[in-house]
Design an enzyme around this catalytic site. Structure first.
Site: not given
Length: 310
Positions: A182, A218
């Site tokens: 990210n 995640e």
């Protein structure tokens, strides 16, 4: 084929002419099932789980009221929408049917236009209810089951495993170095990557009882009923390889140049004395070991072998 033909309507009437008329009326738009008495109605409702039943009140062996009572008393059929079709036209008859749980009440001789309108209305309600139920159980980003849905299924499958004596396997899947992904590529890219991983995991849970769910962030959960440790480990390993095979670039990862996952799993042996949370804790412990060992790998154990493998 009309799009609504995926919806099933059971017509239950002891009069062959009524069955034929209603059946022919509904066939162009819906999948139609027929029953000629109460017993057959109960059997076909339980076997086919129709979306709607058009139920005659006056049948010789078992009247519609008793059929409705039995349908509502069975968790498998309790949700099915019922429209009474009856020659009893007094207001108190209609009120009685509605009080018992019928969705609607149509008086014979019926008007075909009215029947079609009422059927369409109630099946639309069924579709909307199912859509809301589905949305309540789906994670918005990954479109996998959410944690709420997982908890429901997990409890059911745990009880089923205890009763059947068959194993139950659970895995935790975590995307390796996802924070770095990210940071490097941005959160929109992270969302796309997570969706790709989720689609691959969902496709790998190909049996009807298998479930892939989003745990949070995640992490994904993989539930595999009636699957022993060896088979579940093989499924998890195939998923790990398939996700690496997506070849999603991850230059910020210390594991590999592409996005990878670590998976930890455990298998419940119904002959043991473990509790549901212990299976989860065992899978989480194996995930930790997979990460500590370098990530991009699968670690597994059966709970019955916990003492020996610890």
């Amino acid at each position: 084929m009309n799009i609504d033909q995926s919806q099933k309507v059971l017509v239950a009437d002891d009069d062959a002419i009524n069955r034929e008329v209603l059946g022919e009326l509904l066939k162009p738009d819906y999948t139609v099932l027929l029953a000629r008495n109460g017993a057959q109605t109960l059997e076909r409702a339980g076997r086919h789980l129709p979306d709607l039943i058009l139920l005659d009140v006056m049948m010789p062996d078992m009247d519609g009221y008793e059929v409705l009572r039995r349908l509502r008393g069975d968790p498998q059929t309790a949700h099915i929408a019922i429209i009474f079709i009856s020659g009893l036209d007094r207001p108190e008859d209609e009120a009685n049917g509605l009080k018992m749980g019928a969705s609607d009440y149509i008086v014979k001789p019926f008007n075909q236009t009215v029947v079609m309108a009422r059927v369409a209305l109630h099946l639309q309600v069924v579709r909307q209810r199912r859509m809301l139920e589905r949305l309540a159980n789906i994670d918005g980003l990954t479109e996998l089951a959410n944690r709420r849905r997982f908890d429901e299924v997990y409890e059911q499958e745990w009880q089923r495993a205890c009763q059947s004596g068959l194993p139950l396997s659970l895995a935790l899947l975590d995307i390796d170095a996802f924070k770095q992904f990210n940071d490097r590529y941005g959160h929109p890219a992270g969302d796309r990557a997570l969706r790709s991983v989720a689609r691959t995991a969902g496709a790998g849970m190909h049996r009807p009882g298998d479930l892939a769910a989003r745990y949070g962030g995640e992490e994904l959960l993989l539930l595999m009923p009636e699957t022993d440790a060896q088979s579940a480990h093989a499924i998890a390993e195939a998923l790990r390889a398939a996700i690496a095979g997506l070849a999603i670039p991850h230059e910020a990862s210390s594991v590999a140049p592409v996005l990878t996952v670590s998976i930890g799993g455990a298998t419940f042996d119904p002959a043991g004395t473990e509790q549901p949370f212990e299976l989860f804790e065992a899978a989480d412990a194996q995930l930790y070991r997979a990460k500590q060992a370098g990530r991009d790998q699968v670690w597994w154990r059966a709970l019955a072998l916990a003492a020996a493998s610890a």
